[in-house]
Motif scaffolding. Structure first.
Motif, PDB file in Angstrom:
ATOM      1  N   ALA A 127      69.431 -77.528  10.699  1.00  0.00           N
ATOM      2  CA  ALA A 127      69.402 -78.553  11.737  1.00  0.00           C
ATOM      3  C   ALA A 127      70.527 -79.561  11.525  1.00  0.00           C
ATOM      4  CB  ALA A 127      68.047 -79.251  11.759  1.00  0.00           C
ATOM      5  N   LEU A 128      70.798 -79.923  10.274  1.00  0.00           N
ATOM      6  CA  LEU A 128      71.886 -80.849   9.980  1.00  0.00           C
ATOM      7  C   LEU A 128      73.233 -80.224  10.314  1.00  0.00           C
ATOM      8  CD1 LEU A 128      73.009 -83.474   8.812  1.00  0.00           C
ATOM      9  CD2 LEU A 128      72.888 -82.422   6.540  1.00  0.00           C
ATOM     10  N   ARG A 129      73.419 -78.957   9.996  1.00  0.00           N
ATOM     11  CA  ARG A 129      74.694 -78.302  10.307  1.00  0.00           C
ATOM     12  C   ARG A 129      74.938 -78.284  11.815  1.00  0.00           C
ATOM     13  NH1 ARG A 129      76.170 -73.415   9.496  1.00  0.00           N
ATOM     14  NH2 ARG A 129      74.117 -72.411   9.512  1.00  0.00           N
ATOM     15  N   ARG A 130      73.906 -77.991  12.572  1.00  0.00           N
ATOM     16  CA  ARG A 130      74.062 -77.988  14.031  1.00  0.00           C
ATOM     17  C   ARG A 130      74.380 -79.393  14.536  1.00  0.00           C
ATOM     18  NH1 ARG A 130      69.498 -74.564  13.560  1.00  0.00           N
ATOM     19  NH2 ARG A 130      68.112 -76.306  14.089  1.00  0.00           N
ATOM     20  N   HIS A 131      73.724 -80.391  13.947  1.00  0.00           N
ATOM     21  CA  HIS A 131      73.961 -81.764  14.398  1.00  0.00           C
ATOM     22  C   HIS A 131      75.395 -82.195  14.089  1.00  0.00           C
ATOM     23  CE1 HIS A 131      73.322 -85.946  15.346  1.00  0.00           C
ATOM     24  NE2 HIS A 131      73.746 -86.283  14.130  1.00  0.00           N
ATOM     25  N   LEU A 132      75.931 -81.798  12.947  1.00  0.00           N
ATOM     26  CA  LEU A 132      77.310 -82.154  12.617  1.00  0.00           C
ATOM     27  C   LEU A 132      78.277 -81.604  13.648  1.00  0.00           C
ATOM     28  CD1 LEU A 132      77.413 -81.649   8.731  1.00  0.00           C
ATOM     29  CD2 LEU A 132      77.100 -83.771  10.011  1.00  0.00           C
ATOM     30  N   ASP A 133      78.086 -80.361  14.051  1.00  0.00           N
ATOM     31  CA  ASP A 133      78.968 -79.774  15.066  1.00  0.00           C
ATOM     32  C   ASP A 133      78.842 -80.507  16.393  1.00  0.00           C
ATOM     33  OD1 ASP A 133      80.114 -77.914  13.440  1.00  0.00           O
ATOM     34  OD2 ASP A 133      78.789 -76.261  14.017  1.00  0.00           O
ATOM     35  N   THR A 134      77.611 -80.830  16.788  1.00  0.00           N
ATOM     36  CA  THR A 134      77.402 -81.513  18.061  1.00  0.00           C
ATOM     37  C   THR A 134      78.000 -82.911  18.038  1.00  0.00           C
ATOM     38  OG1 THR A 134      75.340 -80.278  18.385  1.00  0.00           O
ATOM     39  CG2 THR A 134      75.671 -82.240  19.736  1.00  0.00           C
TER      40      THR A 134
END
Length: 373
Positions: A127-134
């Motif tokens: 979830a954190l990795r996806r948030h960083l990209d977003t």
């Protein structure tokens, strides 16, 4: 219109005004040293950068670098001793931090931040990795002129320690009405808690991704909505960060794109902004080497005449810079230059071995700038 009725007649003649200070005040928003907490502006040798983080999409990991840009390690999903997936620490080539616990001595707040991520398990980590990209998709202060490391890889994010506090010029002014001559009530303005909202999601020139309040590394306050309220919590109007003029200052660990400012919005003072000084960022980004896991692969060597043997193995051709092969041997690391094999000649070189290690790109930041220039 007033929130509550004022009097009983002619309601339309009343207007409600927002709160205002009766004397000069300011929001003190400045960086502090990542280890000692001392103010950077007045302390020689202080550095607010605790670490640098890069989302390595190829390895599905989050790499951690020291304040000066030296590779330390990364966290990624692995299979633990119990046979279940977990988030674990792995040292990167040349790292002085073979064990995750050792990171606490080098950078306590970087250790606290990553330990909070590890405790979330694989689900929270992804979830954190996806948030960083977003979040990074909405931060672009340089526009198409950006020629930094992120041209080829994940954009470096700085983990920075900062402090916020509300200050008034002099003691709070008191009521001067004649009824208070003999009994002066204590001014309430000093005790009142005001919300402070960090970040501006709608602005491309605001670099904040999220922050940790105090040492609560089990929660990351995020600029964007994530649909979660456990680990990734939306900042919203700033309900969880409140300050008073008589109260203590707040310590925060900011996760930000150091090319852009971080904005702080209160209900009574102008919007403030801070930039991480370039002396703490430019040299560190220049020193970063990006490492990608590779192997097992069959790679021979080309004997060196005056230095180490050259490992003959394929490596990306789309990025310029210095490529090398790094491999761990117990507690030590070996580094060898790399060269592409000639597909018309096979086998090429001598002593082909099955190898597992890292393909490392040095000088990536400088090379990308030279290519753009």
């Amino acid at each position: 219109m007033p929130d509550e009725e004022v009097g009983e007649i002619e309601q339309d003649r009343f207007a409600q005004l927002g709160p205002r200070l009766l004397q000069p005040g300011r929001l003190a928003f400045h960086f502090v040293d990542g280890r000692t907490g001392q103010e950077v502006d007045v302390t020689a040798g202080a550095n607010p950068v605790c670490a640098w983080l890069i989302h390595n999409r190829l390895d599905r990991s989050i790499a951690c670098y020291g304040p000066e840009g030296a590779a330390l390690g990364d966290i990624r999903v692995v299979v633990g001793a119990s046979g279940q997936q977990e988030v674990g620490w792995n040292p990167l080539p040349g790292s002085p931090v073979p064990n995750f616990a050792d990171l606490a001595d080098l950078s306590p707040h970087a250790h606290g931040f990553l330990a909070g991520v590890i405790r979330q398990g694989p689900f929270g980590f992804d979830a954190l990795r996806r948030h960083l990209d977003t979040a990074l998709a909405g931060i672009d202060p340089d526009g198409p002129d950006d020629a930094g490391l992120a041209y080829f890889f994940g954009r470096p994010l700085a983990l920075v320690r900062a402090e916020l506090g509300l200050e008034m010029c002099g003691p709070a002014r008191r009521d001067v009405h004649w009824r208070t001559i003999f009994e002066q009530p204590e001014p309430e303005v000093g005790r009142y808690q005001w919300r402070v909202r960090l970040g501006e999601a709608a602005q491309l020139d605001d670099g904040l991704v999220g922050y940790v309040l105090g040492n609560d590394y089990d929660h990351l306050e995020t600029v964007l909505k994530t649909g979660r309220d456990d680990y990734l919590r939306w900042i919203g109007p700033g309900e969880r960060l409140k300050l008073s003029f008589d109260g203590p200052r707040a310590q925060v660990t900011l996760l930000l794109d150091a090319r852009a400012a971080v904005h702080a919005t209160t209900e009574i003072l102008p919007v403030g902004e801070v930039f991480v000084p370039q002396q703490f960022t430019d040299a560190a980004v220049e020193a970063m080497a990006v490492a990608f896991r590779a192997g097992p692969l069959l790679a021979p060597v080309e004997p060196g005449t005056s230095g180490p043997d050259t490992v003959l193995a394929p490596h990306p051709a789309s990025a310029t810079g210095t490529w090398s092969w790094a491999q761990r041997h117990g507690d030590t690391w070996s580094r060898s230059p790399m060269s592409a094999q000639d597909p018309a000649v096979w086998p090429q070189g001598v002593g082909p071995r099955i190898r597992s290690g890292f393909v490392v790109l040095d000088d990536a930041a400088g090379a990308s700038r030279d290519a753009e220039g």
